[in-house]
Write an enzyme that holds these catalytic residues in place. Structure first.
Site, PDB file in Angstrom:
ATOM      1  N   GLU A 108      -6.107  -2.981   3.440  1.00 36.51           N
ATOM      2  CA  GLU A 108      -6.681  -4.221   2.945  1.00 36.51           C
ATOM      3  C   GLU A 108      -5.782  -5.357   3.411  1.00 36.51           C
ATOM      4  O   GLU A 108      -4.562  -5.203   3.458  1.00 36.51           O
ATOM      5  CB  GLU A 108      -6.757  -4.253   1.409  1.00 36.51           C
ATOM      6  N   TYR A 120      -3.813  -6.334  13.382  1.00 33.58           N
ATOM      7  CA  TYR A 120      -4.522  -5.093  13.084  1.00 33.58           C
ATOM      8  C   TYR A 120      -5.637  -4.840  14.100  1.00 33.58           C
ATOM      9  O   TYR A 120      -5.846  -3.714  14.533  1.00 33.58           O
ATOM     10  CB  TYR A 120      -5.072  -5.116  11.666  1.00 33.58           C
TER      11      TYR A 120
END
Length: 156
Positions: A108, A120
């Site tokens: 998350e 990411y």
């Protein structure tokens, strides 16, 4: 610089960095890091310059070893040492672990953390959902991101 496994003696420094990095979102205290470090399914690593901890991160292996999945618990970089690739160094280690066991990885991230999202995505994570008011007490939203297993990414 050197990457080393974090131990109980590093918990206070991790908590100190949490206070700097996540002041409005329940930063983890020292005791939470101690518990996290003790879990056999967790791996916490730090980037050190001598004895100075500059960045930290943790990953957990879930499920059976023959079909694992992983979850990034946290990645944090001392604000004075950002933009030096320290978060990427930790992610490289975590992705090597996941790839070695052919596991998918979840995490998350705050929807407004563009730098983290870009990092990411560079590791092949994709947004798969949104969690409203995930971070408390700030109420900030989070994206759930997933990185497919190596065999999935290769189409095997």
């Amino acid at each position: 610089m050197e990457i080393r496994r974090l131990t109980f003696e590093h918990a206070a420094r991790c908590a100190e960095l949490e206070e700097l990095l996540f002041p409005g979102d329940n930063p983890w205290p020292r005791d939470i890091f101690v518990v996290e470090f003790a879990q056999p399914t967790n791996l916490y690593l730090g980037v050190f310059d001598g004895d100075d901890l500059l960045a930290y991160g943790g990953i957990s292996q879930l499920g059976p070893r023959h079909d694992p999945e992983f979850e990034i618990h946290t990645i944090g970089v001392d604000p004075e040492h950002r933009r030096r690739g320290l978060g990427r160094l930790l992610m490289d280690q975590f992705m090597q672990l996941a790839d070695g066991l052919d596991g998918e990885v979840f995490l998350e991230v705050r929807t407004d953390n563009e730098a983290a999202i870009a990092m990411y995505e560079a590791f092949d994570f994709r947004i798969i959902g949104e969690r409203r008011r995930y971070y408390q007490p700030s109420g900030a939203d989070a994206f759930t991101m997933k990185r497919a297993s190596g065999s999935e990414r290769r189409g095997v």
